[in-house]
Scaffold this motif. Structure first.
Motif, mmCIF file in Angstrom:
data_model
loop_
_atom_site.group_PDB
_atom_site.id
_atom_site.type_symbol
_atom_site.label_atom_id
_atom_site.label_comp_id
_atom_site.label_asym_id
_atom_site.label_seq_id
_atom_site.Cartn_x
_atom_site.Cartn_y
_atom_site.Cartn_z
ATOM 1 N N ALA A 13 0.840 -1.202 0.000
ATOM 2 C CA ALA A 13 0.000 0.000 0.000
ATOM 3 C C ALA A 13 0.870 1.245 0.000
ATOM 4 C CB ALA A 13 -0.930 -0.001 1.215
ATOM 5 N N VAL A 14 1.955 1.220 0.781
ATOM 6 C CA VAL A 14 2.888 2.351 0.817
ATOM 7 C C VAL A 14 3.510 2.552 -0.562
ATOM 8 C CG1 VAL A 14 4.981 3.266 1.885
ATOM 9 C CG2 VAL A 14 3.352 1.962 3.263
ATOM 10 N N LEU A 15 3.864 1.458 -1.231
ATOM 11 C CA LEU A 15 4.427 1.554 -2.579
ATOM 12 C C LEU A 15 3.419 2.182 -3.538
ATOM 13 C CD1 LEU A 15 6.235 -1.911 -2.896
ATOM 14 C CD2 LEU A 15 7.244 0.306 -2.342
ATOM 15 N N MET A 16 2.158 1.777 -3.424
ATOM 16 C CA MET A 16 1.130 2.348 -4.303
ATOM 17 C C MET A 16 0.891 3.821 -3.984
ATOM 18 S SD MET A 16 -1.691 -0.704 -4.870
ATOM 19 C CE MET A 16 -1.542 -1.605 -3.324
ATOM 20 N N TRP A 17 0.917 4.180 -2.699
ATOM 21 C CA TRP A 17 0.719 5.584 -2.318
ATOM 22 C C TRP A 17 1.859 6.462 -2.798
ATOM 23 C CZ3 TRP A 17 -0.906 3.684 3.174
ATOM 24 C CH2 TRP A 17 -2.259 3.346 3.137
ATOM 25 N N LEU A 19 2.889 6.594 -5.666
ATOM 26 C CA LEU A 19 2.525 7.049 -7.018
ATOM 27 C C LEU A 19 1.331 7.995 -6.997
ATOM 28 C CD1 LEU A 19 2.882 3.642 -8.906
ATOM 29 C CD2 LEU A 19 4.499 5.539 -8.891
ATOM 30 N N LEU A 20 0.838 8.308 -5.794
ATOM 31 C CA LEU A 20 -0.346 9.153 -5.663
ATOM 32 C C LEU A 20 -0.122 10.527 -6.281
ATOM 33 C CD1 LEU A 20 -3.199 9.574 -4.495
ATOM 34 C CD2 LEU A 20 -2.115 10.270 -2.347
ATOM 35 N N ALA A 21 1.006 11.169 -5.963
ATOM 36 C CA ALA A 21 1.274 12.516 -6.477
ATOM 37 C C ALA A 21 1.408 12.513 -7.996
ATOM 38 C CB ALA A 21 2.540 13.076 -5.830
ATOM 39 N N LEU A 22 2.142 11.520 -8.529
ATOM 40 C CA LEU A 22 2.364 11.448 -9.973
ATOM 41 C C LEU A 22 1.050 11.316 -10.731
ATOM 42 C CD1 LEU A 22 4.375 11.232 -12.335
ATOM 43 C CD2 LEU A 22 4.420 8.760 -11.943
ATOM 44 N N PHE A 23 0.206 10.393 -10.295
ATOM 45 C CA PHE A 23 -1.066 10.179 -10.983
ATOM 46 C C PHE A 23 -2.045 11.331 -10.744
ATOM 47 C CE2 PHE A 23 -0.185 5.369 -10.558
ATOM 48 C CZ PHE A 23 0.536 5.389 -11.743
ATOM 49 N N THR A 24 -1.958 11.954 -9.552
ATOM 50 C CA THR A 24 -2.830 13.085 -9.284
ATOM 51 C C THR A 24 -2.502 14.252 -10.204
ATOM 52 O OG1 THR A 24 -3.092 12.444 -6.960
ATOM 53 C CG2 THR A 24 -3.597 14.725 -7.519
ATOM 54 N N ILE A 25 -1.218 14.490 -10.432
ATOM 55 C CA ILE A 25 -0.803 15.533 -11.370
ATOM 56 C C ILE A 25 -1.355 15.235 -12.761
ATOM 57 C CG2 ILE A 25 1.188 16.522 -12.573
ATOM 58 C CD1 ILE A 25 2.762 16.171 -9.951
ATOM 59 N N GLY A 26 -1.271 13.968 -13.157
ATOM 60 C CA GLY A 26 -1.755 13.577 -14.481
ATOM 61 C C GLY A 26 -3.261 13.665 -14.620
ATOM 62 N N SER A 27 -3.979 13.624 -13.479
ATOM 63 C CA SER A 27 -5.446 13.647 -13.527
ATOM 64 C C SER A 27 -6.028 15.053 -13.592
ATOM 65 C CB SER A 27 -6.024 12.928 -12.304
ATOM 66 O OG SER A 27 -5.763 13.666 -11.124
ATOM 67 N N ALA A 28 -5.199 16.072 -13.413
ATOM 68 C CA ALA A 28 -5.690 17.458 -13.457
ATOM 69 C C ALA A 28 -6.399 17.708 -14.790
ATOM 70 C CB ALA A 28 -4.519 18.426 -13.281
ATOM 71 N N PHE A 40 -12.848 5.742 -5.830
ATOM 72 C CA PHE A 40 -13.488 4.821 -4.887
ATOM 73 C C PHE A 40 -14.397 3.833 -5.620
ATOM 74 C CE2 PHE A 40 -12.775 7.973 -1.306
ATOM 75 C CZ PHE A 40 -11.923 7.137 -0.605
ATOM 76 N N ALA A 41 -15.041 4.303 -6.687
ATOM 77 C CA ALA A 41 -15.890 3.404 -7.467
ATOM 78 C C ALA A 41 -15.059 2.306 -8.117
ATOM 79 C CB ALA A 41 -16.651 4.194 -8.532
ATOM 80 N N ILE A 42 -13.897 2.682 -8.651
ATOM 81 C CA ILE A 42 -13.003 1.683 -9.249
ATOM 82 C C ILE A 42 -12.518 0.714 -8.180
ATOM 83 C CG2 ILE A 42 -10.787 1.319 -10.415
ATOM 84 C CD1 ILE A 42 -11.210 4.052 -11.766
ATOM 85 N N LEU A 216 -7.083 2.045 -9.517
ATOM 86 C CA LEU A 216 -6.580 0.677 -9.428
ATOM 87 C C LEU A 216 -5.570 0.508 -8.295
ATOM 88 C CD1 LEU A 216 -6.048 -0.168 -13.221
ATOM 89 C CD2 LEU A 216 -7.846 -1.044 -11.702
ATOM 90 N N GLY A 217 -4.822 1.589 -7.996
ATOM 91 C CA GLY A 217 -3.743 1.479 -7.020
ATOM 92 C C GLY A 217 -3.896 2.311 -5.774
ATOM 93 N N PRO A 218 -3.371 3.565 -5.770
ATOM 94 C CA PRO A 218 -3.317 4.365 -4.537
ATOM 95 C C PRO A 218 -4.658 4.634 -3.882
ATOM 96 C CG PRO A 218 -1.925 5.328 -6.246
ATOM 97 C CD PRO A 218 -2.715 4.250 -6.909
ATOM 98 N N VAL A 219 -5.719 4.798 -4.656
ATOM 99 C CA VAL A 219 -7.045 5.070 -4.082
ATOM 100 C C VAL A 219 -7.976 3.911 -4.454
ATOM 101 C CG1 VAL A 219 -8.822 6.841 -3.751
ATOM 102 C CG2 VAL A 219 -6.549 7.503 -4.496
ATOM 103 N N GLY A 220 -7.470 2.705 -4.311
ATOM 104 C CA GLY A 220 -8.244 1.518 -4.651
ATOM 105 C C GLY A 220 -7.672 0.289 -3.964
ATOM 106 N N ALA A 221 -6.841 -0.452 -4.684
ATOM 107 C CA ALA A 221 -6.288 -1.696 -4.142
ATOM 108 C C ALA A 221 -5.483 -1.471 -2.872
ATOM 109 C CB ALA A 221 -5.416 -2.370 -5.211
#
Length: 287
Positions: A13-17, A19-28, A40-42, A216-221
């Motif tokens: 979970a720590v490993l997935m978290w 990547l939270l910043a990287l994917f959050t930047i990409g989601s803007a 959360f739905a995913i 799939l990862g940081p805000v899911g699995a």
């Protein structure tokens, strides 16, 4: 499942978290609550697929109080997190929010059967110092107007640490229950989004891919593997090891060309590694 294996699963979970910043930047420019709702739905869909293998009957044996606890924990913590950065988008906000691993280490000492060793505390302080270097590397000044945001960030840290530690007391509750937590949090996030935000969808294939990766990862699995670690693993070691997330997050941003490498990152790596090593030794001595 052995304690060591559960600890390793929890650390994913720590490993997935990281990547939270990287994917959050990409989601803007997707707003936070809408992003929460989608992710959360995913995560809930992942849980449904996993639970289907065991049979959905395992969910019927879980009491409504447990579902309420998990839903409020996931939704509340993430609502507070994003709200804090809206109110005070400063490096200090991230540092305050990252008090949660240390709070997990401290709170775990009150759990039945757990022993908090001095080396756990020393390790937590060293790891926190390393995380502080990462979070504060860009500088930033104290602004009185940001104090409410700092307070919200601290409440987030308390909320997530409390959710994580109290999960230990629900060790008899199957991890499949996190499926319901995620789906209910998705509903609450959707309602909050409709009431508070303007709907802005991801831009292009990269935007949608980033949102999917988050879900799939940081805000899911990650919620499922963290649940296993908190319930069956070494909770003190996981608390200290969680400070690796800001370091690994920064390294991911460096690899993506978004951040630049520096000696600060190297020194932070030494501090975090030393802290985690001390915590691991303390756990081995007390185990």
């Amino acid at each position: 499942m052995t304690k060591g294996r559960a600890t390793l699963i929890g650390f994913t979970a720590v490993l997935m978290w990281s990547l939270l910043a990287l994917f959050t930047i990409g989601s803007a420019p997707v707003p936070p609550l809408l992003l929460n709702a989608i992710c959360f739905a995913i995560g809930g869909m992942i849980g449904l697929i996993w639970t289907a293998r065991q049979g959905f009957g395992v969910l019927r044996g879980v009491g409504w109080k447990v579902y309420a606890f998990g839903t409020i924990g996931l939704f509340g913590a993430h609502f507070l997190y994003f709200t804090a950065f809206r109110m005070a988008p400063l490096a200090e906000t991230g540092l305050i929010a990252y008090l949660w691993p240390m709070l997990i280490v401290l709170m775990s000492g009150f759990l039945p059967g757990e022993r908090l060793q001095p080396l756990h505390l020393v390790g937590a302080v060293l790891a926190f110092a390393g995380a502080a270097l990462i979070v504060l590397r860009s500088g930033g000044g104290l602004d009185a107007k940001a104090l409410p945001g700092f307070a919200v960030a601290f409440v987030f840290a308390l909320t997530w640490a409390g959710y994580s530690v109290l999960s230990r007391k629900l060790g008899a509750v199957r991890t499949e229950s996190v499926t319901v937590f995620c789906l209910a949090a998705a509903v609450l996030s959707t309602l909050a989004h409709l009431a508070l935000e303007e709907t802005v969808w991801p831009v292009g294939a990269m935007g949608w891919a980033s949102v999917l990766a988050l879900g799939l990862g940081p805000v899911g699995a990650a919620f499922f593997t963290w649940d296993i670690g908190m319930k069956r693993g070494d909770i003190q070691l996981l608390g200290v090891a969680s400070y690796a997330a800001p370091l690994l997050s920064t390294l991911a941003l460096v690899a993506a060309g978004i951040a630049k490498p520096s000696w600060t990152i190297a020194f932070a790596a030494v501090l975090i590694t030393a802290g985690a090593t001390l915590a691991a030794r303390a756990s081995a001595d007390s185990g």
